[in-house]
Design an enzyme around this catalytic site. Structure first.
Site, PDB file in Angstrom:
ATOM      1  N   SER A 159       0.691  -1.321   0.180  1.00  0.00           N
ATOM      2  CA  SER A 159       0.013  -0.364  -0.386  1.00  0.00           C
ATOM      3  C   SER A 159       0.825   1.173   0.104  1.00  0.00           C
ATOM      4  CB  SER A 159      -0.937   0.237   0.784  1.00  0.00           C
ATOM      5  OG  SER A 159      -0.738  -0.616   2.092  1.00  0.00           O
ATOM      6  N   ASP A 408      -4.294   5.510  11.321  1.00  0.00           N
ATOM      7  CA  ASP A 408      -3.284   4.914  10.639  1.00  0.00           C
ATOM      8  C   ASP A 408      -2.124   6.088  10.516  1.00  0.00           C
ATOM      9  OD1 ASP A 408      -1.637   4.309   8.257  1.00  0.00           O
ATOM     10  OD2 ASP A 408      -3.627   5.394   6.654  1.00  0.00           O
ATOM     11  N   HIS A 411       0.773   5.038   6.039  1.00  0.00           N
ATOM     12  CA  HIS A 411       0.240   5.671   4.959  1.00  0.00           C
ATOM     13  C   HIS A 411       1.109   7.125   5.219  1.00  0.00           C
ATOM     14  CE1 HIS A 411      -2.189   2.066   4.513  1.00  0.00           C
ATOM     15  NE2 HIS A 411      -1.229   1.996   3.509  1.00  0.00           N
TER      16      HIS A 411
END
Ligand SMILES: *[C@@H]1O[C@H](CO)[C@@H](O)[C@H](O)[C@H]1NC(C)=O
Ligand SMILES: *[C@@H]1O[C@H](CO)[C@@H](O)[C@H](O)[C@H]1NC(C)=O
Length: 433
Positions: A159, A408, A411
């Site tokens: 990702s 998160d 990312h």
């Protein structure tokens, strides 16, 4: 008639090309001194007669201008990117530098569209990476597309490969005409995507292959407890398209930390993080080395191309549980010396660097396949403030602050620090070998 004819008779010297000799009303040196004097006076005025905020903004602006002018000069002298180590440096305050596109308009994964999700503090958009020994020019869509004219640029990996691929798509689509060629029909997954830039005949794609090798299990369905990975075969989808790829960015260092069963030649050769399965734990380093080596051998046997290996981009949960909304709540980059890489982060970076070096040795210098390292570990490690955190979801605190919520710290927000990965990628691709 004669008056309209060009003055290129054989008896006359041809005029020098216009661009190299602009007309000056005053001698050039006088102009430069006058300009410097004026700037100096304006600067003095700012320093003594304006509020502190304006002073700071103006000072940053002057620095940024000087940086861009300097990088343009260097670039024009060398006729391309300059050899430079972008991996060491620091983040410097540069208001608005990272506000380069509207992520909602370029349709990034919702979880990384931090502004849309209501993240209130936007200071993380005010920083620019300053490498230790050279300037890093701001991303330039036209220059990037010119450097890859007629080519297919593919991001292959986990990702973070997608995060960087979506960043590049935004940096380009906000500046030049484009067409969305393909989108993953499963919208939230975004495993496969492709954009076309017809002005330069460029294609940009993202391929989900978190182990680079063929894999099933958790990486296809998050409810599964572990992954099943082939160390000896590339994942099907990118393998099928590899013949069309001219620039391949590989980024796949995170999933080897997940539980997995590894196969080689059809045999189980080890497991990781899954004690119920009776087999030797082979750790994360060996599989990571092997999948990068396999992929590089595979990519070196086809057409001439450039393979860029992005190094590990560290997370910032900083010993908090993964669902703690305060895990990456910092609002500023780390300062030099404030945060060191841990041994695992160092090792994950080093493996990728070493496999790139080994592939260069195998292929021989000047081989058809050019191999480069996009060493982002340090610049990413310094940005605990650039992740979505709880703003991976829309208005996360609408019903108050819960103790546990999806967070998160892996990312990066788009726009955000991951755009800098593409600024460095641009310099790598512009550089002559
Ligand atoms: C992005 O564009 C959308 C749609 O045009 C707009 O509603 C939104 O306010 C913009 N976001 C930002 C951060 O400018
Ligand atoms: C994902 O795995 C779970 C648990 O094994 C299973 O119940 C579910 O049907 C799977 N989903 C898909 C889409 O395959």
């Amino acid at each position: 008639m004669a008056a309209c004819e060009p003055l290129h008779s054989s008896s006359q010297k041809p005029l020098p090309p216009r661009s190299t000799k602009p007309g000056y009303f005053l001698p050039k040196t006088v102009c430069i001194w006058l300009a410097c004097g004026f700037l100096f006076l304006a600067f003095l005025h700012l320093l003594c007669c304006s509020p502190r905020d304006a002073q700071e903004a103006a000072f940053t602006y002057v620095l940024q201008y000087a940086n861009d002018a300097y990088s343009k000069l260097i670039t024009s002298r060398s006729g391309g990117g300059q050899p430079c180590d972008y991996s060491e440096g620091r983040w410097v305050w540069a208001p608005g530098h990272a506000r380069r596109y509207n992520a909602t308009v370029c349709d990034v994964k919702e979880g990384q569209d931090c502004l849309l999700n209501g993240r209130p503090d936007t200071g993380y958009l005010n920083w620019r990476w300053q490498p230790a020994g050279c300037p890093l020019p701001a991303f330039d869509a036209a220059a990037f597309l010119t450097a890859v004219r007629g080519k297919h640029v593919a991001f292959v990996g986990d990702s973070m490969a997608r995060n960087q691929g979506e960043s590049l798509a935004c940096l380009l689509t906000s500046a030049v005409p484009h067409r969305v060629v393909y989108r993953d029909p499963v919208r939230y997954r975004r495993h496969f995507m492709r954009w076309a830039f017809p002005t330069h005949d460029v294609t940009v794609s993202v391929y989900w292959a978190p182990f680079l090798g063929r894999a099933t299990g958790k990486c296809e369905n998050y409810s599964m407890p572990y992954n099943l990975v082939d160390l000896d075969a590339p994942a099907d989808r990118w393998a099928a398209d590899a013949d069309t790829m001219d620039v391949v960015v590989l980024a796949a260092s995170h999933w080897v930390l997940n539980p997995a069963v590894y196969h080689n030649g059809g045999e189980v050769v080890g497991v990781h993080g899954h004690p119920e399965l009776k087999h030797t734990d082979i750790g994360y380093a060996t599989p990571l080395r092997q999948v990068y080596r396999m992929s590089l051998e595979w990519l070196s046997s086809g057409r001439p191309r450039t393979v860029v290996l992005a190094t590990f981009s560290p997370t910032h949960f900083e010993n908090h549980p993964l669902d703690d909304p305060t895990a990456c709540a910092k609002k500023e980059p780390y300062k030099e010396g404030e945060k060191e890489l841990d041994s695992m982060e160092k090792e994950l970076r080093k493996i990728v660097v070493e496999e790139a070096e080994a592939a260069v040795q195998r292929n021989g210098p000047g081989g058809a396949v050019r191999i480069e390292v996009l060493d982002v570990t340090k610049l990413a490690a310094m940005r605990p403030d650039g992740h979505p955190g709880p703003y991976m979801n829309r208005d996360p605190f609408a019903n108050g602050v819960a103790q546990k919520m999806p967070t998160d710290c892996l990312h990066f927000c788009l726009p955000g620090p991951v755009d800098t990965f593409n600024e460095v990628l641009q310099q790598i691709l512009m550089k002559k070998r």
